[in-house]
Design an enzyme around this catalytic site. Structure first.
Site, short mmCIF file in Angstrom:
data_model
loop_
_atom_site.label_atom_id
_atom_site.label_comp_id
_atom_site.label_asym_id
_atom_site.label_seq_id
_atom_site.Cartn_x
_atom_site.Cartn_y
_atom_site.Cartn_z
CG ASN A 45 -0.54 -0.08 2.81
OD1 ASN A 45 0.68 -0.96 2.57
ND2 ASN A 45 -0.93 0.26 3.62
CB SER A 84 3.22 -11.20 -5.02
OG SER A 84 2.03 -10.92 -4.61
CD GLU A 108 1.73 -0.60 10.38
OE1 GLU A 108 0.71 -1.01 10.51
OE2 GLU A 108 2.43 0.03 9.36
CB CYS A 138 -2.32 0.46 8.68
SG CYS A 138 -2.21 -1.13 7.83
#
Length: 459
Positions: free
Chosen positions: A135, A161, A232, A266
């Site tokens: 991300n 990936s 994390e 996140c």
């Protein structure tokens, strides 16, 4: 799973990459161990020179690496450029501050322990395996690599990936900047190779940013081999709005916080907990802001919301929303999967979310917000803390007593008052509960992968 670049805006395959062979992995491990011997013998001045050179490369190549990130995971181009710029800032921060962060810590009165001198010294551990997500494909890696290399460790990157080109760029960046060959390498391997790499005695520790499931797996592998980990993991961050808040600014920030990185962050705000006195005006402004966002081709400079990174990710977000609607939630905007190519999902605001719905307890990794009504600061705190996650939290209030109470009682690794939860190279970053353990960034982050050696010297 194959390693490939697939354009999430179209679903088209761009390129496939071969996994490394067992022999190639072994060569990389050997090179990492050899580079550690060389790197640990250098000083902070030399490492800082190399790290500043890496920052210069990131600045010079910003447009190219930003375009790569946009192509691989759908990040809007402006956000991709900003990510690359932030990475250069982090490199320069650690180049400037690593020596002071890792300075010896003397005991004020060594005679208390019968010594002439007594101090704690930070020393590097060795090769560290980094298992990183897609991300923020550049930032997540740099925020590990910059402090790790400045401390004298070497790095082995197992990247997600779906971002292989970004991973390969990172694999060459530090060598081009002057670090010893093998100091930082990308391993194009599948998840099934992680356990074997962690088991290798040359690898001394691991760090992972990713899902709770992945974190549990890597922690278990590492634990069996008595190796330190920093994790994390996910987040379901609360965004609390109290009556004294600047509602216009809170609503604008709420839109940015929920939809940054196409909602795939996140630390994006996900649960909006709003006092009843200001619930209606906040909801109206928030919904208007979400509706106004422009969704489209992430390579278009005007785009604010690009596609989700994977088809499976969009399917999961759509399923979570469908479940909420089926159980009585109300959609104020979005909530419909668009047709056509690419893995787009619109900014969505839901109310009347209850514990019977998946959205109540699960992290949603897309631009979907749940807005809750509460009637007191105690109720807001209880709802904010009623989550298995504890990464970040944002609270909006101008009341000093409320500010102190939320900062003291929110179960989170970071609390931002009247601001959006984010990360800075200067501040420690990490979570509690199922959001993981350990810290990245700041002085605390560079010390995570160091051996804290006690030195006692007598006459």
């Amino acid at each position: 799973m194959s390693i490939a670049t697939v354009d999430p805006a179209t679903g088209e395959l761009i390129r496939r990459y071969d996994h490394l062979t067992a022999e190639q992995v072994e060569a990389a491990l050997a090179a990492s161990a050899a580079a550690f011997t060389r790197l640990r013998a250098t000083g902070y001045v030399e490492r800082a020179r190399w790290l500043r050179a890496a920052a210069d490369l990131l600045d010079a190549e910003r447009d190219d690496i930003a375009a790569t990130m946009t192509l691989e995971m759908g990040k809007p181009l402006a956000a991709a450029r900003a990510e690359a710029a932030k990475c250069a800032i982090a490199c320069r921060h650690y180049a400037d501050h690593a020596a002071s962060y890792l300075a010896d810590e003397p005991l004020p009165d060594p005679s208390e322990v019968g010594a002439v001198a007594a101090y704690a010294r930070y020393r590097p551990l060795g090769p560290v395996l980094a298992v990183m997500p897609w991300n923020f494909p550049l930032w997540q890696v740099i925020r590990f690599a910059a402090p790790a290399l400045m401390a004298g460790n070497t790095g082995l990157l197992k990247h997600a990936s779906n971002v292989p080109a970004t991973a390969l760029y990172l694999g060459g960046l530090f060598t081009r900047a002057g670090f010893p060959a093998g100091a930082f390498q990308t391993l194009l391997v599948g998840a099934d190779a992680v356990e074997g790499i962690l088991a290798d005695p040359r690898v001394r520790a691991a760090t992972l940013t990713g899902s709770e499931t992945a974190g549990r797996s890597v922690a278990a592998f590492a634990g069996r081999h008595l190796k330190k980990t920093v994790l994390e993991l996910g987040g379901s961050d609360p965004f609390v709005v109290m009556p004294s808040a600047d509602l216009d600014r809170a609503a604008r920030t709420a839109v940015t916080s929920r939809c940054q990185n196409n909602g795939q962050s996140c630390i994006a705000a996900k649960r909006f907990i709003v006092h009843a006195d200001v619930h209606e005006p906040f909801l109206a402004a928030f919904v208007a802001g979400m509706r106004a966002l422009r969704m489209g081709d992430p390579a278009d400079e005007a785009t604010q919301i690009g596609p989700l990174a994977t088809a499976s990710g969009r399917a999961e977000v759509a399923a979570q929303v469908a479940d909420a609607l089926a159980h009585g939630a109300i959609a104020h905007c979005g909530a419909v999967t668009p047709g056509g190519p690419g893995w787009f999902y619109p900014p969505t605001v839901l109310t009347d979310v209850t514990p019977t719905m998946r959205l109540w307890s699960e992290e949603v990794f897309g631009p979907v917000a749940a807005v809750h009504r509460v009637h007191s600061d105690a109720e807001a705190l209880a709802l904010a803390n009623a989550s298995a996650f504890g990464l970040g939290a944002s609270v909006w209030t101008t009341d000093p007593a409320e500010q102190d109470r939320f900062a003291a009682e929110l179960d989170a690794g970071a609390v931002f008052v009247n601001g959006m939860t984010t990360s800075f190279p200067q501040l420690p970053f990490g979570g509690v509960k199922n959001s993981g353990y350990g810290r990245e960034l700041g002085a605390h982050g560079i010390r995570e992968f160091c051996n804290l050696t006690t030195v006692w010297a007598g006459r």
